[in-house]
Design an enzyme around this catalytic site. Sequence first.
Site, PDB file in Angstrom:
ATOM      1  N   HIS A  54       1.908  -0.762   8.701  1.00  0.00           N
ATOM      2  CA  HIS A  54       1.548  -0.701   7.282  1.00  0.00           C
ATOM      3  C   HIS A  54       0.268   0.107   7.061  1.00  0.00           C
ATOM      4  O   HIS A  54      -0.642   0.095   7.895  1.00  0.00           O
ATOM      5  CB  HIS A  54       1.337  -2.128   6.758  1.00  0.00           C
ATOM      6  CG  HIS A  54       1.215  -2.227   5.272  1.00  0.00           C
ATOM      7  ND1 HIS A  54       2.232  -1.887   4.407  1.00  0.00           N
ATOM      8  CD2 HIS A  54       0.188  -2.643   4.486  1.00  0.00           C
ATOM      9  CE1 HIS A  54       1.831  -2.084   3.160  1.00  0.00           C
ATOM     10  NE2 HIS A  54       0.600  -2.537   3.172  1.00  0.00           N
TER      11      HIS A  54
ATOM     12  N   CYS B 287       4.642   2.667   1.902  1.00  0.00           N
ATOM     13  CA  CYS B 287       3.222   2.298   1.896  1.00  0.00           C
ATOM     14  C   CYS B 287       2.284   3.478   2.166  1.00  0.00           C
ATOM     15  O   CYS B 287       1.214   3.563   1.568  1.00  0.00           O
ATOM     16  CB  CYS B 287       2.949   1.157   2.871  1.00  0.00           C
ATOM     17  SG  CYS B 287       3.277   1.528   4.607  1.00  0.00           S
TER      18      CYS B 287
ATOM     19  N   ASP C  15       7.050  -1.711   1.151  1.00  0.00           N
ATOM     20  CA  ASP C  15       8.454  -1.452   0.834  1.00  0.00           C
ATOM     21  C   ASP C  15       8.987  -0.204   1.515  1.00  0.00           C
ATOM     22  O   ASP C  15      10.006   0.349   1.096  1.00  0.00           O
ATOM     23  CB  ASP C  15       8.622  -1.340  -0.685  1.00  0.00           C
ATOM     24  CG  ASP C  15       7.781  -0.209  -1.284  1.00  0.00           C
ATOM     25  OD1 ASP C  15       6.983   0.397  -0.548  1.00  0.00           O
ATOM     26  OD2 ASP C  15       7.924   0.050  -2.493  1.00  0.00           O
TER      27      ASP C  15
END
Length: 226
Positions: A203, A97, A94
């Site tokens: 990520h 991370c 979101d």
Amino acid sequence: MSNGNNSVGECSSSTSLSSQQDIEDDRMIAVLLSEEYAKLDGPVAKQLSNLAPVPHIPRINSFIPNLSDASLDHHRLLERLNFYGLCEVKVSGDGNCQFRALSEQMYKSPEYHKHVRKDIVKQLKDNRSLYESYVPMKYKRYYRKMRKSGEWGDHVTLQAAADKFAAKICLLTSFRDTCFIEIMPQHQAPKRELWLSFWSEVHYNSLYVIQDAPIRQKPKRKHWLF
């Protein structure tokens, strides 16, 4: 004259002994530091003991890979995880991370990410001289931007985290030529070790050896996370 020569000889001998003592002291300090750092080495570090870490260079996020490159990077990361017997505790994609993964490592829950972000931003604000040279924009604008929930963390915030939490932060990455990055505190010895996986520029997740991984509820995936 004889007494003078003796004084010179004694001075030279004393200097030599002092220099030798300094060398011995340095060696002792190195051994003690090595032993202290070794105490930090957890299961993940032992799994990767044959890897030499690449020095960390703080930088802000500059690009997001296209879908094809991101897919290849993700596959490479999964292969490395499998090869070294490691697994990820996945956190939500979101925009928080990095902070969620750090929170999971420190507090065994990703839900303290707002607290982690707040501490890191305070570190950036209070220690401008340590980080400003890595930020190619107005520095106040940068750390104010980093206050916002959902703003992606970068390698400058990772360095600030290492400094703030006195932590050695280690990344297993998906970079083709850089598998393992180590981020050390700049002005103190590390007191803890935090392990993250890094799907390059996409990520972060929290990293464990398979047998030690905690069982947590899987976060909801964002559409761009495979």
